[in-house]
Write a protein that holds these residues in place. Structure first.
Motif, PDB file in Angstrom:
ATOM      1  N   MET A 114       0.704  -1.315  -0.040  1.00 29.73           N
ATOM      2  CA  MET A 114      -0.002   0.119  -0.056  1.00 29.73           C
ATOM      3  C   MET A 114       0.932   1.347   0.118  1.00 29.73           C
ATOM      4  SD  MET A 114      -3.285  -0.847  -0.233  1.00 29.73           S
ATOM      5  CE  MET A 114      -4.454   0.276   0.362  1.00 29.73           C
ATOM      6  N   ASP A 115       2.095   1.059   0.674  1.00 30.57           N
ATOM      7  CA  ASP A 115       2.852   2.326   0.842  1.00 30.57           C
ATOM      8  C   ASP A 115       3.499   2.689  -0.628  1.00 30.57           C
ATOM      9  OD1 ASP A 115       2.172   2.809   3.520  1.00 30.57           O
ATOM     10  OD2 ASP A 115       3.984   1.585   4.224  1.00 30.57           O
ATOM     11  N   ASP A 119      -3.702   0.521  -4.869  1.00 28.81           N
ATOM     12  CA  ASP A 119      -5.298   0.881  -4.124  1.00 28.81           C
ATOM     13  C   ASP A 119      -5.746  -0.084  -3.526  1.00 28.81           C
ATOM     14  OD1 ASP A 119      -5.171   3.459  -5.478  1.00 28.81           O
ATOM     15  OD2 ASP A 119      -5.241   2.492  -7.109  1.00 28.81           O
ATOM     16  N   MET A 120      -5.174  -1.534  -3.872  1.00 28.55           N
ATOM     17  CA  MET A 120      -5.842  -2.714  -3.177  1.00 28.55           C
ATOM     18  C   MET A 120      -5.050  -3.800  -3.348  1.00 28.55           C
ATOM     19  SD  MET A 120      -9.170  -5.029  -4.162  1.00 28.55           S
ATOM     20  CE  MET A 120     -10.598  -4.314  -3.405  1.00 28.55           C
ATOM     21  N   VAL A 121      -4.715  -4.451  -2.249  1.00 26.23           N
ATOM     22  CA  VAL A 121      -3.783  -5.625  -2.139  1.00 26.23           C
ATOM     23  C   VAL A 121      -4.521  -6.805  -1.643  1.00 26.23           C
ATOM     24  CG1 VAL A 121      -1.601  -6.622  -1.208  1.00 26.23           C
ATOM     25  CG2 VAL A 121      -1.890  -4.040  -1.299  1.00 26.23           C
ATOM     26  N   ILE A 122      -4.421  -8.076  -2.584  1.00 22.19           N
ATOM     27  CA  ILE A 122      -5.094  -9.253  -2.326  1.00 22.19           C
ATOM     28  C   ILE A 122      -4.111 -10.183  -1.770  1.00 22.19           C
ATOM     29  CG2 ILE A 122      -6.110 -10.903  -3.575  1.00 22.19           C
ATOM     30  CD1 ILE A 122      -7.832  -8.504  -4.121  1.00 22.19           C
ATOM     31  N   GLY A 123      -4.692 -10.918  -0.588  1.00 18.71           N
ATOM     32  CA  GLY A 123      -3.989 -12.109  -0.292  1.00 18.71           C
ATOM     33  C   GLY A 123      -4.272 -13.423  -1.049  1.00 18.71           C
ATOM     34  N   THR A 124      -3.389 -13.943  -1.868  1.00 20.88           N
ATOM     35  CA  THR A 124      -3.473 -15.050  -2.850  1.00 20.88           C
ATOM     36  C   THR A 124      -2.952 -16.327  -2.185  1.00 20.88           C
ATOM     37  OG1 THR A 124      -2.958 -15.917  -5.064  1.00 20.88           O
ATOM     38  CG2 THR A 124      -1.311 -14.383  -4.054  1.00 20.88           C
ATOM     39  N   ARG A 125      -3.808 -17.230  -2.389  1.00 24.87           N
ATOM     40  CA  ARG A 125      -3.358 -18.711  -1.948  1.00 24.87           C
ATOM     41  C   ARG A 125      -2.968 -19.539  -3.155  1.00 24.87           C
ATOM     42  NH1 ARG A 125      -9.372 -19.549   0.153  1.00 24.87           N
ATOM     43  NH2 ARG A 125      -9.646 -18.439  -1.671  1.00 24.87           N
ATOM     44  N   TYR A 126      -3.117 -19.197  -4.451  1.00 23.11           N
ATOM     45  CA  TYR A 126      -2.829 -19.599  -5.632  1.00 23.11           C
ATOM     46  C   TYR A 126      -1.631 -19.205  -6.242  1.00 23.11           C
ATOM     47  CZ  TYR A 126      -7.438 -21.133  -4.287  1.00 23.11           C
ATOM     48  OH  TYR A 126      -8.398 -21.253  -3.627  1.00 23.11           O
ATOM     49  N   SER A 127      -0.746 -18.599  -5.885  1.00 20.68           N
ATOM     50  CA  SER A 127       0.381 -18.176  -6.697  1.00 20.68           C
ATOM     51  C   SER A 127       1.789 -18.629  -5.698  1.00 20.68           C
ATOM     52  CB  SER A 127       0.676 -16.871  -7.048  1.00 20.68           C
ATOM     53  OG  SER A 127       0.293 -15.726  -6.184  1.00 20.68           O
ATOM     54  N   GLN A 128       2.870 -18.523  -6.189  1.00 26.88           N
ATOM     55  CA  GLN A 128       4.069 -18.892  -5.537  1.00 26.88           C
ATOM     56  C   GLN A 128       4.031 -18.221  -3.971  1.00 26.88           C
ATOM     57  OE1 GLN A 128       6.222 -20.972  -7.580  1.00 26.88           O
ATOM     58  NE2 GLN A 128       7.220 -21.568  -5.881  1.00 26.88           N
ATOM     59  N   GLY A 129       4.191 -19.331  -3.211  1.00 26.91           N
ATOM     60  CA  GLY A 129       4.238 -18.877  -1.782  1.00 26.91           C
ATOM     61  C   GLY A 129       3.056 -19.009  -0.953  1.00 26.91           C
ATOM     62  N   ARG A 171      -7.692   1.294  -0.056  1.00 19.97           N
ATOM     63  CA  ARG A 171      -7.993   2.475   0.342  1.00 19.97           C
ATOM     64  C   ARG A 171      -9.358   2.874   0.293  1.00 19.97           C
ATOM     65  NH1 ARG A 171      -3.263   5.221  -0.753  1.00 19.97           N
ATOM     66  NH2 ARG A 171      -1.809   3.755  -1.494  1.00 19.97           N
ATOM     67  N   LYS A 172      -9.786   3.697   1.039  1.00 20.19           N
ATOM     68  CA  LYS A 172     -11.157   4.098   1.334  1.00 20.19           C
ATOM     69  C   LYS A 172     -11.728   4.545   0.123  1.00 20.19           C
ATOM     70  CE  LYS A 172     -10.843   9.025   2.487  1.00 20.19           C
ATOM     71  NZ  LYS A 172     -10.514   9.822   3.528  1.00 20.19           N
ATOM     72  N   GLU A 173     -10.794   5.237  -0.878  1.00 20.72           N
ATOM     73  CA  GLU A 173     -11.390   5.829  -2.078  1.00 20.72           C
ATOM     74  C   GLU A 173     -11.985   4.647  -3.111  1.00 20.72           C
ATOM     75  OE1 GLU A 173      -8.436   6.459  -0.696  1.00 20.72           O
ATOM     76  OE2 GLU A 173      -8.689   8.652  -0.513  1.00 20.72           O
ATOM     77  N   VAL A 174     -11.383   3.524  -2.820  1.00 20.42           N
ATOM     78  CA  VAL A 174     -11.808   2.225  -3.777  1.00 20.42           C
ATOM     79  C   VAL A 174     -13.217   1.736  -3.211  1.00 20.42           C
ATOM     80  CG1 VAL A 174     -11.412  -0.094  -4.529  1.00 20.42           C
ATOM     81  CG2 VAL A 174      -9.562   1.553  -4.054  1.00 20.42           C
TER      82      VAL A 174
END
Ligand SMILES: Nc1nc2c(ncn2[C@@H]2O[C@H](COP(=O)(O)OP(=O)(O)O)[C@@H](O)[C@H]2O)c(=O)[nH]1
Ligand SMILES: [Mg+2]
Length: 375
Positions: A114-115, A119-129, A171-174
């Motif tokens: 975010m820094d 605007d949005m960060v998604i936690g993903t279970r289906y990519s490397q890591g 972000r709140k704007e989203v």
């Protein structure tokens, strides 16, 4: 920034009494550049989750609760996010399950992204890591993996790997931009719809892989069957809407207008002016092509409009030539192949297939050559 972790709860008393102290004592002290808050969005859980939260609120001052009727996970998030913005002055808001399936140790990594300006960060279970629980039965694993692949395939958006998860920050704007539309998704489809609309509106989205652990306490509220139906309904209608309201839909409308012009001129010249039909059609088709060119230029591809006079004439000639090529080689060619391979009996079917191929050819030529994106 003010960061509010929103925890939706329905009968999560046992989980919330462990998760909140963990966040307060182990995670928040490690975050120096943001002010951290917790908001529990509880739907009058009969197990007394709210009472437990109120006890925690006495121990820590940065916790609040928003209570309301049970309408589903999406509705709880809409209510919670509205509260977080209006009452807690949130800049960033986390979506996080209250049952510790979403590893809180990942919070700083989300905030890092975010820094960087996402605007949005998604936690993903289906990519490397990232991963889903090892001990899940094969059926549940398959459901989860193929469900996500299906969503990505139908929406044709492969850059995001996890559409259905609920570990995110935005972000709140989203939220403020999408809020009105999100009211229509009170249940779990909220997650797919929110992400899809966020991408549609050009917000920047990043992913952070995480290990989705198994629920240790309490029961999942996930309504599997209802979810499959609603999620599929959402992605299919969203895709159709995208196609129809996008350039391809406009191209079909313009083509329809061209067809009417062609037919009208043909009839007028033949019936009133007693022209030979083939000559009359040449005039009708030429006028229709001229109309198609201009409507496509002004409307279908208005973002790549041809404006200079010289390129207008060059493109117009190109348009006539490629249109003629399509009618002669693709449409008529299909009819020719059909009648020679299968006989003339089904000529109208060859015509329909030829016309379908012609549409695809025309759209591709317009999109890739005549109104090519000059980037
Ligand atoms: N407020 C509220 N929370 C809900 C509702 N449905 C699910 N939750 C919460 O949303 C989170 C995720 O739900 P969960 O049942 O764990 O779904 P799963 O992880 O997909 O099995 C949990 O914290 C639930 O308590 C609801 O209708 N209202
Ligand atoms: Mg869960």
């Amino acid at each position: 920034m003010n960061v509010v972790i929103i925890l939706p709860t329905y009968n999560e008393r046992g989980n919330i009494e462990k998760l909140v102290p963990y966040l307060e004592e182990e995670i928040f002290p490690k975050i120096k550049n943001h002010k951290m808050f917790i908001l529990v969005a509880d739907d009058n859980s009969p197990d007394g989750t709210a009472d437990e939260v109120k006890k925690l609120m006495k121990r820590w001052r940065n916790i609040e609760i928003s209570e309301g009727p049970k309408r589903g996970l999406g509705a709880a998030y809409v209510r919670g996010m509205t509260y977080a913005i209006e009452k807690m002055d949130a800049d960033f808001m986390f979506e996080m399950d209250a049952d510790e399936q979403h590893d809180p140790k990942k919070i700083p990594e989300f905030l890092n992204k975010m820094d960087q300006g996402y605007d949005m960060v998604i936690g993903t279970r289906y990519s490397q890591g990232g991963s889903i629980p090892e001990n899940w039965p094969i059926k549940r694993k398959a459901f989860s993996i193929f469900g996500n692949l299906l969503v990505r395939g139908i929406l044709m958006k492969f850059s995001i790997h996890d559409w259905t998860g609920g570990y995110r920050v935005l972000r709140k704007e989203v939220f403020l931009k999408e809020k009105d539309e999100l009211e229509s998704y009170p249940s779990y489809t909220f997650q797919i719809a929110f992400l899809h609309k966020t991408l549609r509106d050009g917000f920047k989205v990043a992913e952070v892989p995480f290990h989705f652990s198994d629920r240790k306490l309490g029961m999942s509220k996930f309504p599997a069957l209802e979810y499959i139906v609603n999620a599929l309904k959402y992605v299919i209608t969203a895709k159709i809407k995208e196609i129809v309201t996008g350039p391809f839909g406009k191209f079909l409308v313009v083509g329809g207008i061209g067809f009417i012009i062609n037919a009208a001129i043909l009839k007028i010249l033949v019936e009133i002016f007693k022209w030979v039909p083939s000559y009359a059609n040449l005039v009708g088709a030429s006028v229709a092509i001229f109309s198609n060119f201009n409507f496509n230029n002004l409307w279908t591809f208005n973002e790549r409009k041809i404006t200079s006079v010289s390129s207008y004439f060059v493109k117009l000639i190109q348009f006539y030539l490629t249109s003629a090529f399509g009618v002669i080689f693709i449409q008529t060619g299909t009819i020719f192949l059909g009648e020679n391979l299968l006989g003339t009996k089904y000529y109208f079917i060859y015509f329909l297939v030829g016309t379908f191929l012609l549409l695809i050819y025309n759209f591709t030529v317009y999109n890739r050559i005549i109104w090519r994106n000059k980037k």
